[in-house]
Scaffold this motif. Structure first.
Motif, short mmCIF file in Angstrom:
data_model
loop_
_atom_site.label_atom_id
_atom_site.label_comp_id
_atom_site.label_asym_id
_atom_site.label_seq_id
_atom_site.Cartn_x
_atom_site.Cartn_y
_atom_site.Cartn_z
N GLN A 1 0.82 -1.21 0.00
CA GLN A 1 0.00 0.00 0.00
C GLN A 1 0.86 1.26 0.00
N ARG B 1 -13.65 -9.77 8.85
CA ARG B 1 -12.90 -8.75 8.13
C ARG B 1 -11.62 -8.33 8.86
N ARG C 1 -7.86 -8.29 7.10
CA ARG C 1 -6.90 -7.19 7.11
C ARG C 1 -5.51 -7.68 7.52
N GLN D 1 -13.84 -7.48 -4.82
CA GLN D 1 -13.93 -6.09 -4.41
C GLN D 1 -13.72 -6.02 -2.91
N THR D 2 -12.88 -5.10 -2.48
CA THR D 2 -12.54 -5.01 -1.06
C THR D 2 -13.11 -3.78 -0.38
N TRP D 3 -13.61 -2.81 -1.16
CA TRP D 3 -14.12 -1.58 -0.56
C TRP D 3 -15.46 -1.22 -1.20
N THR D 4 -16.30 -0.57 -0.42
CA THR D 4 -17.57 -0.06 -0.94
C THR D 4 -17.34 1.33 -1.53
N LEU E 1 -16.09 3.87 0.82
CA LEU E 1 -14.77 3.57 1.37
C LEU E 1 -14.85 2.81 2.70
N ARG E 2 -15.77 1.86 2.78
CA ARG E 2 -15.81 0.94 3.92
C ARG E 2 -15.18 -0.38 3.49
N TYR E 3 -14.38 -0.96 4.39
CA TYR E 3 -13.73 -2.23 4.09
C TYR E 3 -14.78 -3.33 4.08
N HIS E 4 -14.98 -3.93 2.92
CA HIS E 4 -16.10 -4.88 2.76
C HIS E 4 -15.73 -5.88 1.67
#
Length: 331
Positions: A123, A199, A203, A246-249, A252-255
């Protein structure tokens, strides 16, 4: 315009004579682009559908193979703006464009100072590449017009796959390849969601857990679609699929969740032919979710992280049926 706001866009020199000819030959007393109503009392401006049809007809006459919409034209102009130099804060499509690179350059140092310990090495590398993309840090070329003497700087791209500025073309190429693989049949959208309690583990072990999520969801879907006891719409053969993680909504929520595009049919190895699906459902939701839950749990056990999962997660029947509307229904 949308939101009660005006949109200002450049008018191409080639378009102005065409608009003038249109005004001289098809002048309407009220509207610049009127609708084609035969009844005078029903006359009005061209509808949104009329504009869409006109764009599609023009695209077909130009020989475009891809599906083109009015929104495509707007984003095509924005893409040309972003492809030039840095593309920061340039007006495109009626909006003021601020790229992700500009956001990272402005707020990235403060963000890393506050949350740097939570960022992985990949990242950090992606942020650094996006910040440097098409800037003087990466170098570039200088172009000079011999006629007017105009000097233009063109900086190098970072070529990081996460960069939306320079990798847009790569993404379009990938989408075009996937479009070429599509079969001329309807498709189902199948969604698998990782429970909220899992979740934090994702991470901590993203690479390994995403692989388990891919493998568990794809295997569960294949097995249930091949079983005639649970395949309501599937004919009980081997199905094909294209999966995207897909990792984000959007907010920008981790999902982390999986999306699969599944053709409405299957290949029957015994008959050696294609068996089309029936109805608007591919498989029953609950049997599919139960199998997915079991395979996901077995995968976590192999990773030796199952002990970190509260037992209530596996006893809770709500999380694995949360995707009912998107799990097995044909869009």
């Amino acid at each position: 315009g949308k939101g009660g706001k005006d949109r200002y866009v450049p008018l191409a020199p080639q378009l102005l004579p065409l608009l003038r000819d249109h005004w001289r030959t098809h002048r309407d007393p009220v509207w610049l682009f009127p609708a084609r109503w035969q009844v005078p009392e029903m006359r009005g401006p061209m509808s949104a559908r009329g504009v869409e049809v006109a764009v599609q007809v023009a695209a077909a006459e130009c020989g475009f193979q891809k599906h083109v919409t009015v929104h495509t034209l707007r984003h095509s102009w924005a893409t040309h703006v972003l492809e030039g130099d840095r593309g920061d804060q340039r007006p495109a499509g009626g909006h003021r464009v601020i790229t992700l690179g500009e956001i990272f350059r402005r707020y990235g140092p403060a963000y890393r100072a506050k949350f740097g310990e939570r960022l992985s090495a990949s990242q950090r590398a992606a942020m650094a590449a996006i910040e440097q993309c098409r800037t003087e840090v990466l170098g570039g070329q200088v172009y000079t017009c011999p006629r007017c003497g105009t000097v233009r700087y063109s900086y190098h791209s970072c070529r990081n796959r996460h960069c939306p500025t320079c990798q847009h073309g790569q993404a379009e190429t990938w989408l075009a390849k996937q479009q070429a693989l599509r079969l001329p049949v309807p498709y189902f959208l199948v969604t698998f969601t990782l429970p909220a309690d899992l979740r934090p583990i994702a991470r901590q072990h993203p690479r390994r857990l995403y692989a388990v999520l891919f493998r568990s969801s794809a295997t569960a879907l294949q097995q249930r679609a091949a079983d005639p006891r649970f395949a309501q719409g599937a004919p009980g053969g081997q199905i094909g699929m294209v999966g995207v993680l897909q990792t984000w909504t959007r907010d920008l929520r981790y999902h982390p969740h999986m999306h699969y595009l599944v053709p409405a049919g299957a290949f029957a190895s015994a008959e050696g032919g294609w068996l089309p699906a029936k109805g608007r459902f591919l498989v029953h939701v609950k049997p599919l979710a139960q199998l997915f839950r079991g395979k996901l749990r077995a995968g976590l056990r192999q990773l030796k992280v199952e002990a970190a999962v509260p037992p209530s997660v596996w006893a809770n029947r709500g999380w694995w049926t949360a995707g009912r509307s998107g799990v097995a229904r044909r869009p």
